[in-house]
Design a protein around this motif. Structure first.
Motif, PDB file in Angstrom:
ATOM      1  N   ALA A 372      28.272  51.378  23.528  1.00 21.30           N
ATOM      2  CA  ALA A 372      29.018  52.323  22.799  1.00 21.30           C
ATOM      3  C   ALA A 372      29.296  53.721  23.831  1.00 21.30           C
ATOM      4  CB  ALA A 372      28.240  52.829  21.655  1.00 21.30           C
ATOM      5  N   ALA A 373      30.149  54.712  23.491  1.00 23.98           N
ATOM      6  CA  ALA A 373      30.057  55.830  23.920  1.00 23.98           C
ATOM      7  C   ALA A 373      28.707  56.527  24.599  1.00 23.98           C
ATOM      8  CB  ALA A 373      30.971  56.806  23.569  1.00 23.98           C
ATOM      9  N   GLY A 374      28.691  56.744  25.781  1.00 26.17           N
ATOM     10  CA  GLY A 374      27.636  57.489  26.127  1.00 26.17           C
ATOM     11  C   GLY A 374      26.657  56.610  26.555  1.00 26.17           C
ATOM     12  N   GLU A 375      26.597  55.413  26.343  1.00 30.83           N
ATOM     13  CA  GLU A 375      25.357  54.264  26.720  1.00 30.83           C
ATOM     14  C   GLU A 375      25.195  53.995  28.309  1.00 30.83           C
ATOM     15  OE1 GLU A 375      23.888  52.336  22.777  1.00 30.83           O
ATOM     16  OE2 GLU A 375      25.589  51.407  23.719  1.00 30.83           O
ATOM     17  N   ARG A 376      24.179  53.801  28.537  1.00 36.89           N
ATOM     18  CA  ARG A 376      23.963  53.246  30.056  1.00 36.89           C
ATOM     19  C   ARG A 376      23.322  51.976  29.990  1.00 36.89           C
ATOM     20  NH1 ARG A 376      21.088  58.892  32.179  1.00 36.89           N
ATOM     21  NH2 ARG A 376      23.176  60.103  32.609  1.00 36.89           N
ATOM     22  N   CYS A 377      23.815  51.403  30.890  1.00 36.35           N
ATOM     23  CA  CYS A 377      23.081  49.911  31.269  1.00 36.35           C
ATOM     24  C   CYS A 377      23.092  49.469  32.510  1.00 36.35           C
ATOM     25  CB  CYS A 377      24.253  48.571  30.570  1.00 36.35           C
ATOM     26  SG  CYS A 377      23.824  47.009  30.940  1.00 36.35           S
ATOM     27  N   ILE A 378      22.033  48.999  33.045  1.00 37.12           N
ATOM     28  CA  ILE A 378      21.523  48.448  34.148  1.00 37.12           C
ATOM     29  C   ILE A 378      21.756  46.886  34.176  1.00 37.12           C
ATOM     30  CG2 ILE A 378      19.042  48.215  33.656  1.00 37.12           C
ATOM     31  CD1 ILE A 378      19.811  49.309  36.815  1.00 37.12           C
ATOM     32  N   SER A 379      22.761  46.629  35.016  1.00 36.59           N
ATOM     33  CA  SER A 379      23.516  45.277  35.029  1.00 36.59           C
ATOM     34  C   SER A 379      23.303  44.407  36.003  1.00 36.59           C
ATOM     35  CB  SER A 379      24.564  45.341  34.512  1.00 36.59           C
ATOM     36  OG  SER A 379      25.250  44.036  34.182  1.00 36.59           O
ATOM     37  N   THR A 380      23.188  43.024  36.126  1.00 35.09           N
ATOM     38  CA  THR A 380      23.191  42.364  37.376  1.00 35.09           C
ATOM     39  C   THR A 380      24.759  41.853  37.480  1.00 35.09           C
ATOM     40  OG1 THR A 380      22.478  40.099  35.995  1.00 35.09           O
ATOM     41  CG2 THR A 380      20.548  41.717  36.810  1.00 35.09           C
ATOM     42  N   THR A 381      25.458  42.401  36.863  1.00 29.83           N
ATOM     43  CA  THR A 381      26.910  41.845  37.014  1.00 29.83           C
ATOM     44  C   THR A 381      27.408  42.193  38.328  1.00 29.83           C
ATOM     45  OG1 THR A 381      27.735  43.604  35.518  1.00 29.83           O
ATOM     46  CG2 THR A 381      27.132  41.429  34.414  1.00 29.83           C
ATOM     47  N   ASN A 382      28.855  42.030  38.336  1.00 29.79           N
ATOM     48  CA  ASN A 382      29.492  42.517  39.579  1.00 29.79           C
ATOM     49  C   ASN A 382      30.378  43.710  39.563  1.00 29.79           C
ATOM     50  OD1 ASN A 382      31.594  41.021  37.987  1.00 29.79           O
ATOM     51  ND2 ASN A 382      30.979  39.209  39.010  1.00 29.79           N
ATOM     52  N   ARG A 383      30.644  44.183  38.401  1.00 28.55           N
ATOM     53  CA  ARG A 383      31.616  45.438  38.514  1.00 28.55           C
ATOM     54  C   ARG A 383      30.998  46.587  37.476  1.00 28.55           C
ATOM     55  NH1 ARG A 383      37.097  41.496  38.403  1.00 28.55           N
ATOM     56  NH2 ARG A 383      37.075  41.387  40.836  1.00 28.55           N
ATOM     57  N   ASN A 384      31.648  47.563  37.898  1.00 26.78           N
ATOM     58  CA  ASN A 384      30.878  48.767  36.868  1.00 26.78           C
ATOM     59  C   ASN A 384      32.085  49.786  36.663  1.00 26.78           C
ATOM     60  OD1 ASN A 384      31.139  49.671  39.570  1.00 26.78           O
ATOM     61  ND2 ASN A 384      29.025  50.725  39.421  1.00 26.78           N
ATOM     62  N   PHE A 385      33.331  49.212  36.908  1.00 27.51           N
ATOM     63  CA  PHE A 385      34.490  50.075  36.509  1.00 27.51           C
ATOM     64  C   PHE A 385      34.317  50.721  35.225  1.00 27.51           C
ATOM     65  CE2 PHE A 385      37.055  46.436  38.660  1.00 27.51           C
ATOM     66  CZ  PHE A 385      36.391  47.034  40.195  1.00 27.51           C
ATOM     67  N   VAL A 386      35.190  51.580  34.982  1.00 25.48           N
ATOM     68  CA  VAL A 386      35.379  52.507  33.696  1.00 25.48           C
ATOM     69  C   VAL A 386      35.697  51.575  32.506  1.00 25.48           C
ATOM     70  CG1 VAL A 386      36.624  54.201  32.369  1.00 25.48           C
ATOM     71  CG2 VAL A 386      36.105  54.443  34.863  1.00 25.48           C
ATOM     72  N   GLY A 387      34.946  51.451  31.527  1.00 28.51           N
ATOM     73  CA  GLY A 387      34.987  50.529  30.556  1.00 28.51           C
ATOM     74  C   GLY A 387      34.866  49.145  30.525  1.00 28.51           C
ATOM     75  N   ARG A 388      34.201  48.827  31.761  1.00 24.42           N
ATOM     76  CA  ARG A 388      33.908  47.432  32.119  1.00 24.42           C
ATOM     77  C   ARG A 388      33.162  46.626  31.033  1.00 24.42           C
ATOM     78  NH1 ARG A 388      35.432  42.659  34.772  1.00 24.42           N
ATOM     79  NH2 ARG A 388      33.888  41.389  34.955  1.00 24.42           N
ATOM     80  N   MET A 389      32.041  47.428  30.405  1.00 24.69           N
ATOM     81  CA  MET A 389      31.218  46.458  29.584  1.00 24.69           C
ATOM     82  C   MET A 389      31.317  47.175  27.884  1.00 24.69           C
ATOM     83  SD  MET A 389      27.505  45.847  31.836  1.00 24.69           S
ATOM     84  CE  MET A 389      26.987  44.901  30.525  1.00 24.69           C
ATOM     85  N   GLY A 390      32.172  48.094  27.650  1.00 22.05           N
ATOM     86  CA  GLY A 390      32.459  48.543  26.562  1.00 22.05           C
ATOM     87  C   GLY A 390      33.292  49.687  26.448  1.00 22.05           C
ATOM     88  N   HIS A 391      32.742  50.803  26.187  1.00 20.39           N
ATOM     89  CA  HIS A 391      33.455  52.200  25.747  1.00 20.39           C
ATOM     90  C   HIS A 391      33.734  52.791  27.277  1.00 20.39           C
ATOM     91  CE1 HIS A 391      34.507  56.280  24.312  1.00 20.39           C
ATOM     92  NE2 HIS A 391      34.850  55.707  23.182  1.00 20.39           N
ATOM     93  N   VAL A 392      34.784  53.527  27.153  1.00 23.40           N
ATOM     94  CA  VAL A 392      35.245  54.028  28.445  1.00 23.40           C
ATOM     95  C   VAL A 392      34.478  55.327  28.914  1.00 23.40           C
ATOM     96  CG1 VAL A 392      37.720  53.472  28.455  1.00 23.40           C
ATOM     97  CG2 VAL A 392      36.810  55.614  27.304  1.00 23.40           C
ATOM     98  N   ASP A 393      33.470  55.588  28.003  1.00 19.27           N
ATOM     99  CA  ASP A 393      32.613  56.580  28.148  1.00 19.27           C
ATOM    100  C   ASP A 393      31.036  55.962  28.399  1.00 19.27           C
ATOM    101  OD1 ASP A 393      34.441  58.648  28.119  1.00 19.27           O
ATOM    102  OD2 ASP A 393      34.244  59.040  25.954  1.00 19.27           O
TER     103      ASP A 393
END
Length: 421
Positions: A372-393
């Motif tokens: 969701a907007a404003g959330e942060r995720c520590i992730s073992t994936t390969n990309r952290n572009f804007v909106g990559r895992m959800g909301h653009v924020d």
């Protein structure tokens, strides 16, 4: 002039004695790959072109992994289209619910890719198979559609960057930390349309899973492909998996490189890429002020058994911090079973995580962990572009499984040593 590993593989598949950077060639393919998102587009192009047969039913792979089990009607329709096509042409390597895994973990595991082969896939992280000494690269769905019929495609021969690895890894440092460090050095376009070729005594320090992670993320530096030499580690991995002849190619001593980079593994520590680019790297020790809402461990980059073992070591006997959602997704059915057999699944559940069937899901903001907007995720994936895992924020912080697990326990980004004191 000598040739690099990649150039030798391309020359062999083009039926040429030698090739040169910038040269346009047609090369025969050993495998054409697609997933549940990209294959439907390729099928549409295949049919629009009037093709009525595939070049080889045993050298096409389709893996239903991105939105599988299907998350909505559209994803269900896409998978149905793939199933219908696979049945029509009796595609040997078709993997669906219950038998599938995340494509770039599944294909090496099953021996579908091998040293010296030329592989394209309608997915940018097809470069993963350079870990076993293959030339592999991502293409568009139109190219996939044509290749399913022709069994060949065109390439512009890439020049190369040689990455010389030396030294030994520190505790908790893995392939993820190494590739993030390299991307931080050269930038997300630092190897644009070049081959990243790894060499040096430090290669022997890397497990096959380190190499799979590093090759997987070569594209995050803009590379056409990433590739490792075929050594005893490679041979041990493919033995018993690959049931056909394969060829190990070596770079010539006089091969030309656009650039040579030296990386001392002993100087690399646990590393995190902050939003919104993989090049925005920081030490895992700097993240005390960055509270996280979600921890995700999985993906084609870090969903292997070795990755989950590293996470389980950190999480054993501990619990996620209040307010942190933990999601763990084994990359294949085999990895899932091994997690259960070895007790890792219980460790994850006891720590407050959910454990899912193999799927790409959260990595691309598809399902199973959208932010969701404003959330942060520590992730073992390969990309952290804007909106990559959800909301653009929302914000994605890329890290290794060990760092992700430690951060989940702490509730903020931290080094594994901090939670194991």
């Amino acid at each position: 002039m000598g040739m690099t590993m990649t150039q030798k593989i391309l020359a062999a598949h083009a039926g040429l004695k030698e090739v040169h950077p910038g040269q346009l060639i047609n090369a025969k393919l050993d495998l054409v790959l697609g997933n549940d998102i990209t294959t439907p587009v390729a099928i549409n192009e295949f049919e629009a072109a009037g093709f009525d047969e595939v070049f080889d039913k045993d050298r096409i792979a389709m893996v239903m992994d991105h939105f599988v089990p299907c998350k909505d009607i559209k994803s269900a329709a896409q998978c149905k289209q793939c199933r219908t096509f696979a049945k029509r042409f009796d595609i040997e390597h078709f993997y669906d619910v219950g038998e599938m895994g995340i494509e770039h973990a599944l294909l090496p595991e099953k021996g579908i890719v091998a040293p010296g082969e030329a592989i394209i896939g309608a997915d940018s992280h097809t470069c993963t198979y350079g870990a076993v000494g293959a030339f592999s690269t991502g293409v568009g769905s139109t190219d996939m559609g044509a290749a399913m019929a022709a069994g060949e495609t065109w390439f512009k021969v890439p020049s190369a960057i040689k990455v010389v690895l030396t030294g030994k890894k520190k505790p908790y440092v893995s392939g993820k930390d190494i590739i993030l460090t390299l991307i931080g050095m050269i930038g997300v376009d630092g190897a644009r349309y070049q081959s990243l070729e790894f060499a040096g005594p430090g290669v022997s320090e890397l497990t096959i899973y380190d190499r799979l992670t590093i090759s997987n993320m070569a594209v995050e530096a803009g590379a056409k492909n990433g590739i490792f030499p075929v050594d005893e580690v490679t041979k041990a991995y493919v033995e018993g998996r690959v049931d056909r002849p394969w060829t190990a190619y070596e770079a010539d001593a006089d091969a030309e490189y656009d650039r040579i980079i030296e990386l001392d593994l002993s100087e690399i520590d646990c590393t995190v890429a902050y939003p919104h680019l993989p090049e925005n790297i920081h030490s895992a020790r700097e993240g005390k002020d960055i509270a996280i809402d979600q921890m995700f461990i999985g993906s084609c980059t870090n969903g292997q058994l070795a990755d989950l073992a590293a996470a389980a070591e950190i999480l054993k006997g501990k619990h996620l911090a209040p307010g942190v959602r933990g999601i763990v997704i084994p990359a294949t059915q085999h990895v899932y079973r091994e997690c259960m057999r070895l007790g890792y699944t219980d460790i994850f559940l006891d720590a407050g995580c959910v454990v899912s069937t193999p799927t790409c899901g959260p990595c691309l903001g598809g399902h199973m962990g959208v932010l969701a907007a404003g959330e942060r995720c520590i992730s073992t994936t390969n990309r952290n572009f804007v909106g990559r895992m959800g909301h653009v924020d929302s914000e994605v912080y890329l890290a290794s499984p060990a760092v992700a697990a430690a951060s989940g326990i702490a509730g903020y980004i931290c080094h594994p040593e901090e939670v194991l004191k």
